[in-house]
Design an enzyme around this catalytic site. Structure first.
Site, PDB file in Angstrom:
ATOM      1  N   CYS A 120      11.570   2.661  -4.883  1.00  0.00           N
ATOM      2  CA  CYS A 120      11.051   1.309  -5.139  1.00  0.00           C
ATOM      3  C   CYS A 120      12.099   0.371  -5.743  1.00  0.00           C
ATOM      4  O   CYS A 120      11.887  -0.841  -5.807  1.00  0.00           O
ATOM      5  CB  CYS A 120       9.821   1.370  -6.026  1.00  0.00           C
ATOM      6  SG  CYS A 120       8.528   2.426  -5.355  1.00  0.00           S
ATOM      7  N   HIS A 253       8.872  -5.496  -9.230  1.00  0.00           N
ATOM      8  CA  HIS A 253       8.321  -4.596  -8.220  1.00  0.00           C
ATOM      9  C   HIS A 253       6.798  -4.616  -8.296  1.00  0.00           C
ATOM     10  O   HIS A 253       6.223  -4.596  -9.384  1.00  0.00           O
ATOM     11  CB  HIS A 253       8.857  -3.188  -8.464  1.00  0.00           C
ATOM     12  CG  HIS A 253       8.191  -2.151  -7.625  1.00  0.00           C
ATOM     13  ND1 HIS A 253       8.024  -2.304  -6.265  1.00  0.00           N
ATOM     14  CD2 HIS A 253       7.632  -0.951  -7.943  1.00  0.00           C
ATOM     15  CE1 HIS A 253       7.398  -1.234  -5.787  1.00  0.00           C
ATOM     16  NE2 HIS A 253       7.148  -0.419  -6.782  1.00  0.00           N
ATOM     17  N   ASN A 283       1.434  -1.342  -3.145  1.00  0.00           N
ATOM     18  CA  ASN A 283       2.829  -1.008  -3.452  1.00  0.00           C
ATOM     19  C   ASN A 283       3.549  -0.665  -2.147  1.00  0.00           C
ATOM     20  O   ASN A 283       3.275   0.365  -1.530  1.00  0.00           O
ATOM     21  CB  ASN A 283       2.843   0.174  -4.424  1.00  0.00           C
ATOM     22  CG  ASN A 283       4.251   0.571  -4.841  1.00  0.00           C
ATOM     23  OD1 ASN A 283       5.233   0.137  -4.257  1.00  0.00           O
ATOM     24  ND2 ASN A 283       4.336   1.415  -5.858  1.00  0.00           N
TER      25      ASN A 283
HETATM   26  O1  UT7 Z   1       6.472   2.229  -7.449  1.00  0.00           O
HETATM   27  C1  UT7 Z   1       6.534   2.837  -8.699  1.00  0.00           C
HETATM   28  C2  UT7 Z   1       5.540   3.908  -8.720  1.00  0.00           C
HETATM   29  N1  UT7 Z   1       4.252   3.720  -9.153  1.00  0.00           N
HETATM   30  C3  UT7 Z   1       3.807   3.128 -10.271  1.00  0.00           C
HETATM   31  O2  UT7 Z   1       4.384   2.292 -10.889  1.00  0.00           O
HETATM   32  C4  UT7 Z   1       2.471   3.604 -10.715  1.00  0.00           C
HETATM   33  C5  UT7 Z   1       2.410   3.792 -12.205  1.00  0.00           C
HETATM   34  N2  UT7 Z   1       1.141   4.313 -12.662  1.00  0.00           N
HETATM   35  C6  UT7 Z   1      -0.024   3.647 -12.511  1.00  0.00           C
HETATM   36  O3  UT7 Z   1      -0.051   2.575 -11.961  1.00  0.00           O
HETATM   37  C7  UT7 Z   1      -1.285   4.262 -13.077  1.00  0.00           C
HETATM   38  O4  UT7 Z   1      -0.936   5.367 -13.886  1.00  0.00           O
HETATM   39  C8  UT7 Z   1      -2.281   4.693 -11.984  1.00  0.00           C
HETATM   40  C9  UT7 Z   1      -2.884   3.475 -11.326  1.00  0.00           C
HETATM   41  C10 UT7 Z   1      -1.606   5.579 -10.954  1.00  0.00           C
HETATM   42  C11 UT7 Z   1      -3.433   5.505 -12.605  1.00  0.00           C
HETATM   43  O5  UT7 Z   1      -4.054   4.753 -13.634  1.00  0.00           O
HETATM   44  P1  UT7 Z   1      -4.377   5.437 -15.023  1.00  0.00           P
HETATM   45  O6  UT7 Z   1      -5.059   4.426 -15.832  1.00  0.00           O
HETATM   46  O7  UT7 Z   1      -3.087   6.019 -15.539  1.00  0.00           O
HETATM   47  O8  UT7 Z   1      -5.422   6.559 -14.602  1.00  0.00           O
HETATM   48  P2  UT7 Z   1      -5.314   8.140 -14.758  1.00  0.00           P
HETATM   49  O9  UT7 Z   1      -4.281   8.704 -13.867  1.00  0.00           O
HETATM   50  O10 UT7 Z   1      -5.257   8.476 -16.224  1.00  0.00           O
HETATM   51  O11 UT7 Z   1      -6.727   8.567 -14.219  1.00  0.00           O
HETATM   52  C12 UT7 Z   1      -7.917   8.222 -14.898  1.00  0.00           C
HETATM   53  C13 UT7 Z   1      -9.106   8.806 -14.152  1.00  0.00           C
HETATM   54  C14 UT7 Z   1      -8.946  10.279 -13.848  1.00  0.00           C
HETATM   55  O12 UT7 Z   1     -10.208  10.882 -13.994  1.00  0.00           O
HETATM   56  P3  UT7 Z   1     -10.557  11.734 -15.320  1.00  0.00           P
HETATM   57  O13 UT7 Z   1      -9.537  12.813 -15.361  1.00  0.00           O
HETATM   58  O14 UT7 Z   1     -10.420  10.761 -16.462  1.00  0.00           O
HETATM   59  O15 UT7 Z   1     -11.943  12.189 -15.061  1.00  0.00           O
HETATM   60  C15 UT7 Z   1      -8.561  10.299 -12.392  1.00  0.00           C
HETATM   61  O16 UT7 Z   1      -8.960  11.485 -11.751  1.00  0.00           O
HETATM   62  O17 UT7 Z   1      -9.259   8.152 -12.894  1.00  0.00           O
HETATM   63  C16 UT7 Z   1      -9.363   9.132 -11.864  1.00  0.00           C
HETATM   64  N3  UT7 Z   1      -8.844   8.576 -10.615  1.00  0.00           N
HETATM   65  C17 UT7 Z   1      -9.587   7.875  -9.758  1.00  0.00           C
HETATM   66  N4  UT7 Z   1     -10.879   7.507  -9.776  1.00  0.00           N
HETATM   67  C18 UT7 Z   1     -11.341   6.778  -8.757  1.00  0.00           C
HETATM   68  C19 UT7 Z   1      -7.576   8.665 -10.131  1.00  0.00           C
HETATM   69  N5  UT7 Z   1      -7.499   8.010  -8.950  1.00  0.00           N
HETATM   70  C20 UT7 Z   1      -8.747   7.513  -8.703  1.00  0.00           C
HETATM   71  C21 UT7 Z   1      -9.277   6.738  -7.665  1.00  0.00           C
HETATM   72  N6  UT7 Z   1     -10.579   6.385  -7.721  1.00  0.00           N
HETATM   73  N7  UT7 Z   1      -8.538   6.337  -6.603  1.00  0.00           N
END
Ligand code: UT7
Length: 326
Positions: A120, A253, A283
């Site tokens: 990225c 980005h 993204n």
């Molecule tokens: O290009 C550079 C690369 N990428 C980035 O910059 C991404 C950086 N990271 C992020 O943007 C965020 O960390 C994410 C958007 C990927 C995730 O957000 P988060 O607030 O960190 O959520 P999390 O990973 O802590 O997940 C929270 C909950 C989990 O459930 P439990 O364990 O709390 O029950 C996940 O399983 O959300 C769940 N979850 C979803 N729920 C519904 C994960 N993906 C989904 C989904 N729909 N698509």
């Protein structure tokens, strides 16, 4: 003789026709027993839709369309180009480079052409490299392209990643000039963090080895991204002798609107000066910055003389920034 500076003299972009909204994607995931929602995706990322390339459409095809539009905006022909740099992590082939395929499609043989692999951060790397090559006399007019078909490396059964990415391409024409255009660039990597975001597969003996799908520790990437985007912005502004107040437009980005807003807040850049396309494009990795740049040039926000700060961050772990006067 080498030119003192390089300038962006044209921008272009291309998105695959098929736009897939969150609701459509969520319905599709549900047919395979995977639960998600428009609300989760919007609240956590700001993404509302992504464009996905049809099967069989390659990265180079998106890149060529964006390149043609950038050339047209610059008032140049493909034959005027003596350097093509494509930033991509989803190339058509292991080799030749996507840049060589773009050069072939544009029917502009002879100049240098190569790919840059910095995920990225790829576009900031490619732009900084092309700027250096122009200033040292190795090239005079470059096409710098970010192009991706990230949909091809997504595990569509992993809701934590498959909702985040999209396909697309953006391009600029960078030309030698006596007037300053690119004012400063800073590039970094820290390979110790390679495992938090990767596609750890390769081709060996005719088969794919390893895990050929993107995996990510989202929270680790999030924390690191906010920190390095802040530091590299300050470093780049310092190198140009400018302050955050001097930035007319900030193009980070486009991965997550929360990362974008947190970075802008830390830099004290008001949100009105931040170009955001992650809602419509998701993204698109190396394509995200040139896509956002082209959107804002074409809708009249970014104009001649404006200072534009572009910042990439991603797998590797890599990060970089380029400050340009348009
Ligand atoms: O290009 C550079 C690369 N990428 C980035 O910059 C991404 C950086 N990271 C992020 O943007 C965020 O960390 C994410 C958007 C990927 C995730 O957000 P988060 O607030 O960190 O959520 P999390 O990973 O802590 O997940 C929270 C909950 C989990 O459930 P439990 O364990 O709390 O029950 C996940 O399983 O959300 C769940 N979850 C979803 N729920 C519904 C994960 N993906 C989904 C989904 N729909 N698509």
């Amino acid at each position: 003789m080498s030119a003192r500076h390089s300038r962006i003299i044209g921008t272009g972009s291309y998105l695959p026709r098929r736009a897939v909204g969150n609701d459509e994607l969520v319905r599709e995931l549900a047919t395979r027993g995977i639960e998600s929602s428009d609300q989760w995706i919007v609240e956590r990322t700001g993404i509302r839709q992504r464009h996905l390339a049809d099967p069989g459409v390659a990265c180079s095809q998106l890149a060529v369309e964006a390149a043609r539009r950038a050339l047209e905006a610059a008032g140049l022909q493909a034959a005027d180009i003596d350097l093509i740099v494509v930033a991509t992590s989803t190339p058509d082939y292991v080799f030749p480079s996507t840049a060589c395929l773009v050069q072939k499609a544009l029917d502009a043989p002879g100049g240098a052409a190569f790919d840059v692999q910095a995920v990225c951060s790829g576009f900031t790397y490619a732009l900084a490299i092309a700027d250096s090559m122009i200033r040292t006399g190795l090239a005079r007019r470059a096409l710098v392209i970010g192009a991706e078909v990230f949909s091809r490396i997504l595990d569509w059964n992993d809701r934590g990643t498959c909702v985040l990415f999209g396909d697309g391409a953006g391009a600029v024409v960078l030309a030698a000039d006596e007037r300053p255009g690119v004012l400063a660039s800073k590039l970094h990597a820290d390979g110790r963090h390679e495992s938090i975001l990767r596609t750890a597969g390769n081709v060996c003996g005719g088969t794919v080895l390893g895990h050929p799908y993107l995996t990510m520790d989202g929270q680790a990437v999030f924390k690191l991204a906010v920190s390095v985007l802040d530091s590299v912005a300050r470093e780049t502004l310092d190198a140009a002798g400018l302050a955050a107040d001097d930035v007319d437009w900030f193009i980070p980005h486009q991965a997550n609107v929360r990362i974008i807003q947190a970075t802008a807040r830390k830099l004290r850049i008001p949100l009105e000066k931040v170009i955001v396309t992650v809602d419509r494009h998701a993204n698109t990795s190396a394509a995200s910055i040139p896509l956002a740049l082209d959107v804002a040039v074409r809708d009249g926000r970014i104009r001649a003389g404006h200072h534009v700060l572009m910042e990439g961050v991603g797998g590797g772990f890599t990060w970089g920034a380029v400050l340009a006067r348009m």
